[in-house]
Structure formats: C-alpha cells, structure tokens
Scaffold this motif. Structure first.
Motif, PDB file in Angstrom:
ATOM      1  N   THR A  86      96.099 161.531  23.348  1.00 34.40           N
ATOM      2  CA  THR A  86      97.076 161.066  22.364  1.00 34.40           C
ATOM      3  C   THR A  86      98.050 160.125  23.053  1.00 34.40           C
ATOM      4  N   SER A 102     101.300 157.207  22.192  1.00 35.55           N
ATOM      5  CA  SER A 102     102.185 156.597  21.201  1.00 35.55           C
ATOM      6  C   SER A 102     101.794 155.122  21.067  1.00 35.55           C
ATOM      7  N   THR A 125      99.601 157.372  17.921  1.00 32.49           N
ATOM      8  CA  THR A 125     100.602 157.855  16.968  1.00 32.49           C
ATOM      9  C   THR A 125     101.626 156.776  16.649  1.00 32.49           C
ATOM     10  N   ARG A 181     105.459 156.976  15.274  1.00 27.43           N
ATOM     11  CA  ARG A 181     106.576 157.880  14.980  1.00 27.43           C
ATOM     12  C   ARG A 181     106.145 159.340  14.995  1.00 27.43           C
ATOM     13  N   GLY A 182     105.276 159.662  15.949  1.00 26.66           N
ATOM     14  CA  GLY A 182     104.856 161.037  16.144  1.00 26.66           C
ATOM     15  C   GLY A 182     103.701 161.507  15.285  1.00 26.66           C
ATOM     16  N   LYS A 183     103.248 160.684  14.346  1.00 26.78           N
ATOM     17  CA  LYS A 183     102.153 161.076  13.471  1.00 26.78           C
ATOM     18  C   LYS A 183     100.922 160.244  13.805  1.00 26.78           C
ATOM     19  N   ALA A 227      98.112 157.753  13.601  1.00 21.02           N
ATOM     20  CA  ALA A 227      97.966 156.600  12.719  1.00 21.02           C
ATOM     21  C   ALA A 227      96.617 155.908  12.902  1.00 21.02           C
TER      22      ALA A 227
END
Length: 84
Positions: free
Chosen positions: A5, A7, A30, A32-34, A36
C-alpha cells in the motif's frame, strides 16, 4: 503474494518502488487514506482477466442460433402535429 500500500504522494515520488512491488503482488494506491487505484504487473492482469478477446468476440453470443425469436410486427401510425 505480497500486497503493498502506497499513498498517492509516495507513488508519485517513487514509481520505480511501486513497479518493483507490483512484480511481487498488487500495489494499492491510496488517496486520503482510502484505496483509489491498484497497480498490477501485466502478467497478473492477464491472469485475472483471462484471454484477450476482440470487441466482436465480446459481443458475440454463442448459441443464439438455437433460440427462436419472432417478435410481433408493430405498426406505428403518424398523426399531424398539434401546435396549439
């Protein structure tokens, strides 16, 4: 299979790291932390999606010759436009 993972910022700053990680397994990117986006090696993509096929193959529906289809004839009448 290793799942990595990163960012969006890490991905933008070190794409070579992301490409190396994709050879070991999927890379979740990700925003903003989710999650994508997912980065995969082309081999993994082909494995998941199966064989490549053309648009004609995708739209072809084998076995349709065995289905009887006789829709009723429709008659559409014309009438003058009402401009009132």
């Amino acid at each position: 299979m290793t799942i990595t993972t990163l960012s969006s910022r890490e991905f933008n700053q070190d794409t070579s790291r992301a490409k190396k990680a994709a050879s070991e397994g999927p890379v979740f990117i990700t925003d903003r932390g989710k999650p994508a986006h997912v980065l995969l090696s082309i081999e993994e993509y082909h494995r998941i999606t199966g064989k490549r096929r053309s648009i004609a193959d995708a739209l072809a529906m084998p076995g349709l010759t065995d289905i009887e289809f006789d829709p009723p004839r429709v008659s559409i009448g014309l009438r003058p436009a009402d401009f009132s």
